[in-house]
Design an enzyme around this catalytic site. Sequence first.
Site, PDB file in Angstrom:
ATOM      1  N   HIS A  64       0.603 -29.416  53.198  1.00 36.29           N
ATOM      2  CA  HIS A  64      -0.819 -29.157  53.012  1.00 36.29           C
ATOM      3  C   HIS A  64      -1.383 -30.353  52.235  1.00 36.29           C
ATOM      4  CE1 HIS A  64      -0.472 -24.533  53.636  1.00 36.29           C
ATOM      5  NE2 HIS A  64      -0.837 -25.158  54.747  1.00 36.29           N
ATOM      6  N   ASP A  66      -3.522 -30.981  50.027  1.00 40.49           N
ATOM      7  CA  ASP A  66      -3.743 -31.014  48.572  1.00 40.49           C
ATOM      8  C   ASP A  66      -2.460 -31.323  47.800  1.00 40.49           C
ATOM      9  OD1 ASP A  66      -2.970 -28.423  49.494  1.00 40.49           O
ATOM     10  OD2 ASP A  66      -3.712 -27.452  47.680  1.00 40.49           O
ATOM     11  N   ASP A 213       3.474 -23.915  45.904  1.00 41.79           N
ATOM     12  CA  ASP A 213       2.647 -22.922  46.591  1.00 41.79           C
ATOM     13  C   ASP A 213       3.576 -21.841  47.115  1.00 41.79           C
ATOM     14  OD1 ASP A 213       0.537 -24.628  46.161  1.00 41.79           O
ATOM     15  OD2 ASP A 213      -0.169 -24.624  48.236  1.00 41.79           O
ATOM     16  N   HIS A 272      -2.674 -24.756  40.035  1.00 40.37           N
ATOM     17  CA  HIS A 272      -3.122 -24.614  41.427  1.00 40.37           C
ATOM     18  C   HIS A 272      -4.284 -23.612  41.484  1.00 40.37           C
ATOM     19  CE1 HIS A 272      -2.744 -23.901  45.865  1.00 40.37           C
ATOM     20  NE2 HIS A 272      -2.372 -25.159  45.853  1.00 40.37           N
TER      21      HIS A 272
HETATM   22 ZN    ZN Z   1      -1.836 -26.082  47.716  1.00 40.50          ZN
HETATM   23 ZN    ZN Z   2      -0.149 -24.962  50.491  1.00 39.29          ZN
END
Ligand code: ZN
Ligand code: ZN
Length: 306
Positions: A64, A66, A213, A272
């Site tokens: 991802h 980010d 995550d 996060h």
């Molecule tokens: Zn993330």
């Molecule tokens: Zn993610």
Amino acid sequence: MEFEVTILGSNSAIPAHGRNQTAQLVNVGSSSLLLDCGEGTQIQLRKFKTKYSRVDHIFISHLHGDHYYGLMGLLSTYHLHKRVKLLTIYGPAGLDEIITTNFKYSNTRLNFPLRFIATNPNEKELILEEKNYKVFSFPLKHRIPCTGFIIQEKQAMLRMNKQMLLENKISIEAINTLRNGKDFLDENGDLLYLVKDYTLPPEPLRSYAFCSDTIFDPVDLVEYIKDSSTIYHEATFGDEEEVRAMETFHSTASQAGKIAELVQAKKLLIGHYSTRYLDLEPLLLQAKTNFQNTFLSEEGITYQID
Ligand SMILES: [Zn+2]
Ligand SMILES: [Zn+2]
């Protein structure tokens, strides 16, 4: 041994409220390890005056944006700075192709060797072993293949006997030698101070688990990180968004606290954060309902690994 983490990015998805996307720099002994590399990471590395040229290992949890859109910029800067030493990147299969394609179309031949090691999203694996520490990757449950990382010291330093230090004035050099379990000799090679006289048994081994995550996973995740003393666990949402957290394979603040409680960790960092939160204090309070020694990860702040 120095063992600490500096937060470079703490927000999820997009930069907001002055917060950047995920990146952390861990100093362990004389090494610096970069965990994730969200957009703006190199700017943060400079802003906080880190020793980023000594980073030889970069760990990317998943693809991802980010968590890795800062990588190409950082690699380009190392190239422009005429770096020559090896850099190793650990990350999901496909990241090597993304990097190669970028450099292919910019017609860049890097000055330094770049090595890529694909992480295994299905099993815990030892991926790096150095003199003072080891790094493991372990699976996280997220929408795409994702791993966390554990950095574990190999040998704890001995504790000094404070009474002996009060009674005998000895040099810092001698203290460092003794803490590493070696007797200290004078310039003639004669024994000056003995380890057994000046030290006590070591502290427990320290280790840092980075859970980037993940959905709340009190079974498998807890098993993977059960020996970790300090944990970073995402807390994208407040408890009022528990359903949304589950749907998007993220966690709430009190779920992050629950993981630290189950692991019996010493310290928890959360981060996060969803862009919907300007004030993070409610997230901290929610995490603390399950685990008191919780801290908000804040950019530019360095936290000791306990
Ligand atoms: Zn993330
Ligand atoms: Zn993610």
